[in-house]
Write an enzyme that holds these catalytic residues in place. Structure first.
Site, PDB file in Angstrom:
ATOM      1  N   HIS A  17       0.849  -1.180   0.000  1.00  0.00           N
ATOM      2  CA  HIS A  17       0.000   0.000   0.000  1.00  0.00           C
ATOM      3  C   HIS A  17       0.890   1.237   0.000  1.00  0.00           C
ATOM      4  O   HIS A  17       2.128   1.150   0.068  1.00  0.00           O
ATOM      5  CB  HIS A  17      -0.945   0.009   1.199  1.00  0.00           C
ATOM      6  CG  HIS A  17      -2.133  -0.898   1.029  1.00  0.00           C
ATOM      7  ND1 HIS A  17      -3.123  -0.652   0.109  1.00  0.00           N
ATOM      8  CD2 HIS A  17      -2.467  -2.067   1.653  1.00  0.00           C
ATOM      9  CE1 HIS A  17      -4.030  -1.613   0.167  1.00  0.00           C
ATOM     10  NE2 HIS A  17      -3.650  -2.486   1.098  1.00  0.00           N
ATOM     11  N   ASP A  48      -0.195   7.255  -3.068  1.00  0.00           N
ATOM     12  CA  ASP A  48      -1.416   6.983  -3.826  1.00  0.00           C
ATOM     13  C   ASP A  48      -1.717   8.096  -4.825  1.00  0.00           C
ATOM     14  O   ASP A  48      -1.918   7.843  -6.022  1.00  0.00           O
ATOM     15  CB  ASP A  48      -2.610   6.851  -2.875  1.00  0.00           C
ATOM     16  CG  ASP A  48      -2.735   5.450  -2.296  1.00  0.00           C
ATOM     17  OD1 ASP A  48      -1.994   4.548  -2.722  1.00  0.00           O
ATOM     18  OD2 ASP A  48      -3.581   5.263  -1.398  1.00  0.00           O
TER      19      ASP A  48
END
Length: 393
Positions: free
Chosen positions: A136, A166
């Protein structure tokens, strides 16, 4: 449906449902007027709910219609390929190989539509020793050399939400790649694959520090000792008397001088040589003591709006109430939820934001018909379970 508006009106995008950076990238395209269709799994279809606030709070899902397609069903896969056949862009964020195993990889999609721009977003990229590793945002900013440099000396690194990996290294670089490919397509008539890896994007964002580390301007072993990471007294966050915080970033000499004058330190010889790093810890201590003598808003009255490079630290609710925010319309309300307006701004092709997130599968039949699939076939697809729509109570 509302009439789309913005510079990307006419662009047709298929978004493969996922979490994190791909939805944000799709949101930005939709914000600019692109017709974005999000494809989710039939298993995610649920009965309508009266709790609209929870759904509308998923802000990154705003601005597009949603369909549910079983990609493991032969007719579902064929249906998606038919949508691809008339799309300009496909966005996907699955682990490398997933789309290929579904029969929806770049080869299959570009064979159906040679003009398609096929955007792929992953953490580690489509190839390389770590390409299949799960991860992640936090892992990617760690691996790419960014996280090590966020934080204070003698403390563990601090996490900058999921903005750097992200959205910065992921969404923005995917969007940039897609826009580049669309520009090139105008000349060649051909689509192509965009391989956006977050670790690549983050590495690019660290370009300044890659260079500085090799010419003696950035010590990678000394966190919190540089201009941009809180090492300097004039580029730092300080606590105030009420337990809130302010920021100062007076790098340039003229702004530094203005800050000192406003703080009553203009004639203090200790602050005369701004670049003397040996004095920074002592001067930071003095600044810290000084800023604790007034509240955050008292410092705003003294320092805001002048060339001292000052800003208060604001919570989201405070941002929405700021006169500057209100004047620019930076925060808007859609479906009762405050959220950021589309950005950037355009002088002619002004975007319009008026479509909150919708339930999974709400628009399946409508979208398939709009994109060229006959009504009788849509009905058969629904009956066979190849696609699904929102269930009634």
């Amino acid at each position: 449906m509302t009439t789309p508006a913005g510079p990307l009106v006419g662009l047709k995008v298929v978004e493969m449902g996922s979490i994190g950076p791909v939805p944000y990238a799709a949101m930005m395209l939709a914000d600019m007027g692109a017709e974005v269709i999000r494809v989710d799994r039939p298993s995610a279809v649920a009965p309508p709910t009266s709790d609209l606030r929870q759904r509308y709070g998923e802000v990154t899902l705003r601005g597009r219609r949603n369909i549910a397609v079983d990609l493991k069903h032969p007719d579902g896969r064929e249906t998606l390929l038919e949508l691809v056949g008339v799309a300009d862009v496909l966005l996907e964020g699955f682990r490398p190989g997933v789309m290929e195993r579904l029969g929806l990889g770049p080869d299959a999609c570009l064979a159906r539509n040679p003009r398609l721009v096929y955007g792929r977003l992953t953490g580690y990229g489509q190839e390389g020793p770590l390409s299949q590793a799960a991860g992640h945002d936090l892992n990617y900013i760690a691996f790419a050399g960014a996280l090590e440099h966020f934080g204070r000396p003698a403390e563990k690194p601090s996490m900058p939400l999921n903005l750097v990996g992200d959205y910065g290294g992921g969404s923005m670089f995917m969007l940039f790649g897609v826009m580049c490919a669309l520009y090139e397509r105008a000349a060649s008539g051909k689509g192509q694959v965009v391989d956006a890896a977050m670790v690549d994007g983050i590495a690019s964002m660290m370009s300044l520090f890659w260079g500085y580390s090799q010419i003696g301007k950035f010590d990678e072993t000394a966190r919190g000792s540089h201009h941009f990471d809180g090492g300097a007294h004039f580029f730092e966050v300080y606590e105030t008397a009420d337990g809130r915080f302010i920021s100062v970033a007076a790098i340039e000499s003229q702004f530094y001088r203005e800050l000192l004058e406003r703080l009553g330190l203009g004639d203090d010889p200790d602050f005369e040589v701004q670049s003397d790093k040996s004095r920074w810890p002592e001067l930071k201590k003095r600044f810290a003591e000084l800023f604790l003598t007034r509240t955050r808003d008292e410092w705003r009255e003294l320092l805001e709006g002048i060339d001292a490079c000052f800003a208060p630290l604001l919570r989201l609710s405070e941002v929405a109430a700021e006169p500057h925010t209100i004047a620019r319309g930076t925060i808007v309300e859609v479906g009762g939820i405050r959220q950021a307006a589309p950005a950037p701004r355009f002088s002619r092709t002004v975007p319009r934001l008026d479509r909150p997130p919708v339930p999974v599968g709400q628009d399946t039949a409508e979208v398939l018909a709009d994109w060229g699939i006959p009504d009788d076939r849509v009905q058969r697809l629904l009956e066979d379970g190849a696609v699904a729509t929102v269930r009634e109570h």
